[in-house]
Design a protein around this motif. Structure first.
Motif, PDB file in Angstrom:
ATOM      1  N   LEU A 127       0.745  -1.129  -0.023  1.00 41.11           N
ATOM      2  CA  LEU A 127      -0.008   0.139   0.083  1.00 41.11           C
ATOM      3  C   LEU A 127       0.771   1.375   0.203  1.00 41.11           C
ATOM      4  N   ARG A 128       1.986   1.209   0.948  1.00 45.96           N
ATOM      5  CA  ARG A 128       2.932   2.396   0.785  1.00 45.96           C
ATOM      6  C   ARG A 128       3.570   2.710  -0.636  1.00 45.96           C
ATOM      7  N   LYS A 129       3.809   1.509  -1.114  1.00 44.51           N
ATOM      8  CA  LYS A 129       4.571   1.510  -2.426  1.00 44.51           C
ATOM      9  C   LYS A 129       3.567   2.190  -3.671  1.00 44.51           C
ATOM     10  N   VAL A 130       2.122   1.705  -3.557  1.00 38.94           N
ATOM     11  CA  VAL A 130       0.907   2.399  -4.324  1.00 38.94           C
ATOM     12  C   VAL A 130       0.784   3.663  -4.232  1.00 38.94           C
ATOM     13  N   LEU A 131       0.625   4.118  -2.867  1.00 40.03           N
ATOM     14  CA  LEU A 131       0.531   5.436  -2.792  1.00 40.03           C
ATOM     15  C   LEU A 131       1.674   6.431  -2.930  1.00 40.03           C
ATOM     16  N   SER A 132       2.991   5.737  -2.928  1.00 41.20           N
ATOM     17  CA  SER A 132       4.000   6.580  -3.447  1.00 41.20           C
ATOM     18  C   SER A 132       3.731   6.721  -4.910  1.00 41.20           C
ATOM     19  N   THR A 133       3.605   5.623  -5.557  1.00 47.57           N
ATOM     20  CA  THR A 133       3.425   5.850  -7.021  1.00 47.57           C
ATOM     21  C   THR A 133       2.439   7.030  -7.459  1.00 47.57           C
ATOM     22  N   ILE A 134       1.336   6.938  -6.706  1.00 42.34           N
ATOM     23  CA  ILE A 134       0.001   7.892  -6.914  1.00 42.34           C
ATOM     24  C   ILE A 134       0.584   9.350  -6.688  1.00 42.34           C
ATOM     25  N   GLY A 135       1.640   9.435  -5.879  1.00 40.50           N
ATOM     26  CA  GLY A 135       2.055  10.952  -5.640  1.00 40.50           C
ATOM     27  C   GLY A 135       1.673  11.407  -4.265  1.00 40.50           C
ATOM     28  N   ALA A 136       1.253  10.475  -3.437  1.00 40.15           N
ATOM     29  CA  ALA A 136       1.111  10.982  -2.072  1.00 40.15           C
ATOM     30  C   ALA A 136       2.250  11.104  -1.237  1.00 40.15           C
ATOM     31  N   THR A 137       2.429  11.950  -0.225  1.00 43.30           N
ATOM     32  CA  THR A 137       3.541  11.903   0.864  1.00 43.30           C
ATOM     33  C   THR A 137       3.291  10.815   1.797  1.00 43.30           C
ATOM     34  N   VAL A 138       3.989   9.948   1.936  1.00 43.34           N
ATOM     35  CA  VAL A 138       3.763   8.534   2.530  1.00 43.34           C
ATOM     36  C   VAL A 138       4.474   8.774   3.975  1.00 43.34           C
ATOM     37  N   VAL A 139       4.089   8.492   5.154  1.00 36.98           N
ATOM     38  CA  VAL A 139       4.637   8.433   6.395  1.00 36.98           C
ATOM     39  C   VAL A 139       5.443   7.046   6.319  1.00 36.98           C
ATOM     40  N   ASP A 140       7.064   7.127   6.510  1.00 36.38           N
ATOM     41  CA  ASP A 140       7.712   5.959   6.721  1.00 36.38           C
ATOM     42  C   ASP A 140       7.446   5.290   7.943  1.00 36.38           C
ATOM     43  N   ALA A 141       6.533   4.422   8.097  1.00 32.57           N
ATOM     44  CA  ALA A 141       6.243   3.942   9.207  1.00 32.57           C
ATOM     45  C   ALA A 141       5.103   2.846   9.134  1.00 32.57           C
ATOM     46  N   GLU A 142       5.038   1.527   9.976  1.00 37.54           N
ATOM     47  CA  GLU A 142       4.165   0.615   9.672  1.00 37.54           C
ATOM     48  C   GLU A 142       3.837   0.391  10.972  1.00 37.54           C
ATOM     49  N   LEU A 143       2.387  -0.131  11.116  1.00 40.16           N
ATOM     50  CA  LEU A 143       2.025  -0.707  12.264  1.00 40.16           C
ATOM     51  C   LEU A 143       1.598  -1.914  12.251  1.00 40.16           C
ATOM     52  N   PRO A 144       2.139  -3.036  12.458  1.00 38.72           N
ATOM     53  CA  PRO A 144       1.704  -4.474  12.498  1.00 38.72           C
ATOM     54  C   PRO A 144       0.928  -5.096  13.451  1.00 38.72           C
ATOM     55  N   VAL A 145      -0.300  -5.014  13.518  1.00 41.75           N
ATOM     56  CA  VAL A 145      -1.471  -5.524  14.345  1.00 41.75           C
ATOM     57  C   VAL A 145      -1.636  -6.963  14.107  1.00 41.75           C
ATOM     58  N   GLY A 146      -1.030  -7.776  14.407  1.00 43.10           N
ATOM     59  CA  GLY A 146      -1.307  -9.469  14.328  1.00 43.10           C
ATOM     60  C   GLY A 146      -2.319  -9.967  15.350  1.00 43.10           C
ATOM     61  N   GLN A 147      -2.616 -11.166  15.033  1.00 44.15           N
ATOM     62  CA  GLN A 147      -3.627 -11.662  15.880  1.00 44.15           C
ATOM     63  C   GLN A 147      -4.776 -10.723  16.224  1.00 44.15           C
ATOM     64  N   ALA A 148      -5.369  -9.864  15.328  1.00 45.26           N
ATOM     65  CA  ALA A 148      -6.216  -8.966  15.717  1.00 45.26           C
ATOM     66  C   ALA A 148      -7.403  -9.261  16.457  1.00 45.26           C
ATOM     67  N   HIS A 149      -7.820 -10.411  16.422  1.00 42.29           N
ATOM     68  CA  HIS A 149      -8.868 -10.599  17.403  1.00 42.29           C
ATOM     69  C   HIS A 149      -8.579 -10.584  18.995  1.00 42.29           C
ATOM     70  N   ASP A 150      -7.364 -10.637  19.220  1.00 43.67           N
ATOM     71  CA  ASP A 150      -7.030 -10.493  20.852  1.00 43.67           C
ATOM     72  C   ASP A 150      -6.167  -9.097  20.807  1.00 43.67           C
ATOM     73  N   ALA A 151      -6.070  -8.411  19.941  1.00 41.03           N
ATOM     74  CA  ALA A 151      -5.093  -6.989  20.099  1.00 41.03           C
ATOM     75  C   ALA A 151      -5.784  -5.996  20.871  1.00 41.03           C
ATOM     76  N   PHE A 152      -7.232  -5.931  20.836  1.00 38.62           N
ATOM     77  CA  PHE A 152      -7.787  -4.649  21.388  1.00 38.62           C
ATOM     78  C   PHE A 152      -8.092  -4.956  22.828  1.00 38.62           C
ATOM     79  N   ALA A 153      -7.965  -3.718  23.787  1.00 39.91           N
ATOM     80  CA  ALA A 153      -8.291  -3.957  25.127  1.00 39.91           C
ATOM     81  C   ALA A 153      -9.515  -3.412  25.253  1.00 39.91           C
ATOM     82  N   ASP A 154     -10.183  -3.753  26.144  1.00 36.38           N
ATOM     83  CA  ASP A 154     -11.614  -2.956  26.617  1.00 36.38           C
ATOM     84  C   ASP A 154     -11.564  -1.643  26.908  1.00 36.38           C
ATOM     85  N   ASP A 155     -10.236  -0.959  27.369  1.00 40.82           N
ATOM     86  CA  ASP A 155     -10.257   0.406  27.637  1.00 40.82           C
ATOM     87  C   ASP A 155     -10.265   1.189  26.080  1.00 40.82           C
TER      88      ASP A 155
END
Ligand code: FNR
Length: 181
Positions: A127-155
């Motif tokens: 997605l970052r590659k596609v957005l750069s190709t389109i001409g967007a200014t892409v923040v150079d960072a990723e956020l890998p949220v794995g096992q998403a079914h357990d990743a969110f807290a109740d708060d």
């Protein structure tokens, strides 16, 4: 007021990526407005003949929403090792006319959640590659949220404090880029 548009690459009712956008929004400063784009499911398959006079209304609405935003936060799932087709298709529409499109020089950041172990890192990189190709200014960072079914807290935060901190940092970078643009 700085406006950020959130886009989730999933149409699923209980989407983890939509929830991730909602968590990200809690880290925005009060002077920043945030809205989640809800029209992705209405966008038809890209067809070059429809550019110009007969551009579909839903595509016009997408381009208007992107134009009105100072920055965009995209949360993507990973489908078969890459970006979900509907999100790529919407970005293909958004990329035209090229290079003066609704994403050109627009600050964007990419985050993502998947139920697998790796948190949609391949989809985020693509997605970052596609957005750069389109001409967007892409923040150079990723956020890998794995096992998403357990990743969110109740708060309303991510259960892993380091991951939540990383999310807050990406949001901060995006706001800085929007203010600088
Ligand atoms: C997936 N999923 C998945 N996960 C992953 O980590 N790598 C992958 O390549 C795939 N491939 C894949 C293909 C298809 C067609 C589906 C439907 C799903 C699992 C995916 O991460 C999971 O369904 C997420 O929960 C989808 O995101 P939302 O809908 O919760 O936002």
């Amino acid at each position: 007021m700085v406006k950020i548009l959130g886009v989730s690459g999933s149409l699923r009712e209980a989407s983890h990526n939509r929830r991730l956008l909602e968590v990200a929004a809690t880290e925005l400063p009060p002077e920043v407005s945030f809205e989640i784009y809800s029209g992705l499911g209405d966008i038809p398959p890209y067809r070059e003949e429809e550019e110009g006079g007969s551009t579909p209304e839903s595509v016009g609405a997408l381009r208007d929403a992107l134009n009105a935003a100072d920055a965009v936060l995209l949360a993507t799932p990973e489908y078969n090792g890459s970006i979900p087709g509907l999100l790529k298709n919407a970005l293909d529409w958004a990329s035209r006319p090229f290079p003066d499109n609704s994403l050109s020089n627009k600050p964007v950041a990419v985050i993502g959640a998947s139920t697998g172990l790796f948190g949609a890192v391949w989809a985020q990189a693509d997605l970052r590659k596609v957005l750069s190709t389109i001409g967007a200014t892409v923040v150079d960072a990723e956020l890998p949220v794995g096992q998403a079914h357990d990743a969110f807290a109740d708060d309303g935060r991510l259960a892993d404090p380091d991951l939540h901190k990383a999310l807050a940092d990406i949001v901060r970078q995006l706001v800085e880029a929007a203010n600088a643009a």
